[in-house]
Design an enzyme around this catalytic site. Sequence first.
Site, PDB file in Angstrom:
ATOM      1  N   GLU A 250       0.827  -1.203   0.000  1.00 51.90           N
ATOM      2  CA  GLU A 250       0.000   0.000   0.000  1.00 51.90           C
ATOM      3  C   GLU A 250       0.861   1.252   0.000  1.00 51.90           C
ATOM      4  O   GLU A 250       0.522   2.254  -0.629  1.00 51.90           O
ATOM      5  CB  GLU A 250      -0.943   0.004   1.205  1.00 51.90           C
ATOM      6  CG  GLU A 250      -2.044  -1.052   1.126  1.00 51.90           C
ATOM      7  CD  GLU A 250      -1.555  -2.464   1.391  1.00 51.90           C
ATOM      8  OE1 GLU A 250      -0.441  -2.624   1.936  1.00 51.90           O
ATOM      9  OE2 GLU A 250      -2.277  -3.418   1.042  1.00 51.90           O
TER      10      GLU A 250
ATOM     11  N   HIS B  16     -11.980  -5.903   8.506  1.00 48.91           N
ATOM     12  CA  HIS B  16     -12.741  -5.751   7.261  1.00 48.91           C
ATOM     13  C   HIS B  16     -13.991  -4.921   7.524  1.00 48.91           C
ATOM     14  O   HIS B  16     -15.003  -5.080   6.878  1.00 48.91           O
ATOM     15  CB  HIS B  16     -13.128  -7.110   6.672  1.00 48.91           C
ATOM     16  CG  HIS B  16     -11.952  -7.913   6.217  1.00 48.91           C
ATOM     17  ND1 HIS B  16     -11.221  -8.706   7.064  1.00 48.91           N
ATOM     18  CD2 HIS B  16     -11.347  -8.021   5.006  1.00 48.91           C
ATOM     19  CE1 HIS B  16     -10.234  -9.282   6.397  1.00 48.91           C
ATOM     20  NE2 HIS B  16     -10.288  -8.883   5.141  1.00 48.91           N
TER      21      HIS B  16
HETATM   22  C1  LIG Z   1      -1.957  -4.867   4.299  1.00 49.66           C
HETATM   23  C2  LIG Z   1      -2.910  -5.737   3.570  1.00 49.66           C
HETATM   24  N1  LIG Z   1      -3.196  -5.484   2.287  1.00 49.66           N
HETATM   25  C3  LIG Z   1      -4.073  -6.250   1.623  1.00 49.66           C
HETATM   26  C4  LIG Z   1      -4.704  -7.288   2.246  1.00 49.66           C
HETATM   27  C5  LIG Z   1      -5.727  -8.126   1.496  1.00 49.66           C
HETATM   28  N2  LIG Z   1      -5.202  -9.471   1.213  1.00 49.66           N
HETATM   29  C6  LIG Z   1      -5.443 -10.499   2.048  1.00 49.66           C
HETATM   30  S1  LIG Z   1      -4.631 -11.881   1.586  1.00 49.66           S
HETATM   31  C7  LIG Z   1      -3.953 -11.128   0.238  1.00 49.66           C
HETATM   32  C8  LIG Z   1      -3.016 -11.895  -0.650  1.00 49.66           C
HETATM   33  C9  LIG Z   1      -1.841 -12.432   0.087  1.00 49.66           C
HETATM   34  O1  LIG Z   1      -1.071 -13.251  -0.747  1.00 49.66           O
HETATM   35  P1  LIG Z   1       0.194 -14.032  -0.203  1.00 49.66           P
HETATM   36  O2  LIG Z   1       0.963 -13.193   0.734  1.00 49.66           O
HETATM   37  O3  LIG Z   1       0.916 -14.566  -1.367  1.00 49.66           O
HETATM   38  O4  LIG Z   1      -0.411 -15.223   0.684  1.00 49.66           O
HETATM   39  P2  LIG Z   1      -1.331 -16.435   0.219  1.00 49.66           P
HETATM   40  O5  LIG Z   1      -2.749 -15.957   0.311  1.00 49.66           O
HETATM   41  O6  LIG Z   1      -0.941 -16.806  -1.139  1.00 49.66           O
HETATM   42  O7  LIG Z   1      -1.102 -17.522   1.205  1.00 49.66           O
HETATM   43  C10 LIG Z   1      -4.379  -9.801   0.163  1.00 49.66           C
HETATM   44  C11 LIG Z   1      -4.004  -8.868  -0.911  1.00 49.66           C
HETATM   45  C12 LIG Z   1      -4.379  -7.515   3.587  1.00 49.66           C
HETATM   46  N3  LIG Z   1      -4.940  -8.532   4.280  1.00 49.66           N
HETATM   47  N4  LIG Z   1      -3.485  -6.736   4.225  1.00 49.66           N
END
Ligand SMILES: Cc1ncc(C[n+]2csc(CCOP(=O)(O)OP(=O)(O)O)c2C)c(N)n1
Lengths: 444, 334
Positions: free
Chosen positions: B56, B126
């Site tokens: 972000e 959320h």
């Molecule tokens: C600071 C923040 N930005 C965005 C999100 C929304 N979000 C939740 S999970 C995710 C993807 C995460 O991907 P990754 O780190 O590769 O983990 P995976 O889900 O593949 O295990 C996002 C964008 C969040 N939870 N926190």
Amino acid sequence: MLRQGLAAVKSRACLPCRRWLASAASEKHGHLPSSQSPITSKLKFFKSVTEDGGQIPTYRVLDGVGKVIDGAEVPEIDQAFARKIYENMVLLPTLDTLLYNVQRQGKISFYMTAYGEEATIIGSAAALANDDEVLGQYREAGVLLWRGFGLDNIMAQCVGNEEDTSGKGRQMPVHFGSPKHHFLTISSPLATQIPQAAGVAYAISRSPRRGKNCAAVYFGEGAASEGDFHAGMLFASTIPSPTLFIARNNGFAISTPANEQYHGDGIAARGPGYGVWTVRVDGNDVLAVLGAVREARKRCIEEGRGVLVEAMTYRVGHHSTSDDSFAYRSRSEVEDKKRIDNPITRFRLFMESRGWWSSDEEEVLRARLKKDVLEAFKRAEGLPRNELKELFTDVYGGEEPWNIKEQREELAGLLKKYGDSWEPWKNELARFKRKGQDILQKTD
Amino acid sequence: MNTYQSIRDALSHALVRDDTAVIFGEDVAFGGVFRCTMGLAEEFGRERVFNTPLSEQGIVGFGIGIAAMGHTSIAEIQFADYIYPAFDQIVNEAAKFRYRSGGQYHVGGLTIRTPTMSVGHGGLYHSQSPEGFFMGAAGVKVVIPRSPIQAKGLLLASIRDPNPVIFMEPKILYRSAVEQVPIDDFELPIGRADVLIAGSDLTLLTWGTPLYHCETALHMLASPPPQVSRHVPESLRGAKVELIDLRTILPWDVETVVESVNRTGRLVIVHEAGLTAGAGAEIAATVQKKCFLKLDAPVKRITGWDTPVPLQYEKFYIPDAIRILDGIVETLIY
Ligand SMILES: Cc1ncc(C[n+]2csc(CCOP(=O)(O)OP(=O)(O)O)c2C)c(N)n1
Ligand SMILES: [Mg+2]
């Protein structure tokens, strides 16, 4: 003469000086006064951490059909330990399937599966000491299963009943936490746990657990793009802190493919930039994960600094129950992965080849786990939520500030007035232990 | 159209009208997790609508850079709860860009879209309504629409406003609210509140999701359902409540609000964020000063509690219709 003299000095010199002398002899321009960086007359750029400019290799022990690959050494493992790993690897998707389905039925509000990542999660859990502090992202419930957190605790958190000690029903499902199991409570904001892990590790290194434990932090390849990842790596390397960084590179961050998170060679390429030991491992090969994380943990604790493990795996399931991944990847891609590279099958074939497992046992195990999981859910589902007063507790420790007290009393007043007549509240109150009476009494 | 479609429609107008406009953020290319950018990457190309790495602070910093070059940057932060890694970029950079350069530079082309407020099962991360955190960041504007038409007109105005704007979209409205949204390119004014129902006895001020709870509360005031009727004195049922949608939280429309309260003598403010230092605190302080002699009752704030938003307890956290009704009654009989 001079040559001989230099040779004499060299032989007596300590290791780092000797290295420097060797390079000084070959590098005729000397080095920067403030560092060991040799001066060169060649203008040369580089963008790889490997000597030949190729990709960082991936450590593997078992091939796709569970055979030990040429030259690989099986990490120390006996039958009992192997069976424990296998049982937990099978338990994870059994649990996931039930909770995914009950979410679809509206019985819990949300869920995230770990399909496809069983080897990465269970293999790393098995390589840690059970009292190493773990800071997870959200897809690491398997670490808790390995540590004996138990299905009842898992279910209690996901349904948010009175037995939910992870967070008293305050957090969304999969936000587990247990000091007893050395597992810090999951937080949804990504990557925040990474620099915290360095702090946890630093504290460990100053406590009676010095030299015995590390802090292990899990995160996705997506989360590794956050500033917090870089801060965590930097702190764990500059301020000596035994932090074990475990990157789960499962190919996706929701819809975003991993190759949009980095232009370099994955997460592993970043480790050397911080001067930390780094390894990339086949995350679908549980023995490779076990071996790599064991060795990483050893270095981490011995040297008291960060070590990075990048586990290459694949997110077989949707990101979460809020996601439909076929909007951004094909069904056939997922089916292929499931068929060709199933971490559970790979390990089962290995176990069978050793005579450690049989198809009869497989059947018994699957039936038992399915039954255990279903029973645990049924039990959890029948229990009420925590007391309503928990809405206002734990904001602060110590004395309750006036604003919280006043607001609790305000809600109590409203409940007295409308609690048995306003339908949405009436129905909701019935789901709490003591049906909200606790809040009314506290104010009386 | 519902709200996510009207936002997509607005974004498409912005891209058509302005060649420098680009849209980016986490998962934006496939349409975004709330589907607001669906099909835009296919229609306008990946150079203009693209995914960013998951950061972000990166998203907003990058957007600031684009805007500093006079281009239009439309950044998406996936949830308002995750805007804090960008707090520094917003508060210290976007908000101060113009001032610190003596007006030579500015990032007026920057708009940060982000889904906000609760949906009933979001828990701590959320459900947040962080608009209040930005009230001290003079230099940025904060806009929150209430419906599909409002979303389209206010978003286009935000994108074209000469200042950086944080555009918070109440996420429960993405799919629930449906309106006949004009298909042409139109704007609605920023900095102007909208009087939805005129009244003379009490001013009810809110924005975003709680607006719908306010409407329900007003129906209940006029004709209370049998279960709660004993709490609503007959004499109050004909009360004329003026309902105002603030729409722009910063800078807020002091003129409309003060004019209304000077007529009604009573003000009830509703927001989902916690009470302490929520946007309502600022409004209450100003109204108290500007309407002191006209007030017949203390300004009442009906808000979330000063706790994080707790999942299983959300029904008792969110200011719903019954709490608003109760607050209106209390303020009317004060
Ligand atoms: C600071 C923040 N930005 C965005 C999100 C929304 N979000 C939740 S999970 C995710 C993807 C995460 O991907 P990754 O780190 O590769 O983990 P995976 O889900 O593949 O295990 C996002 C964008 C969040 N939870 N926190
Ligand atoms: Mg991932």
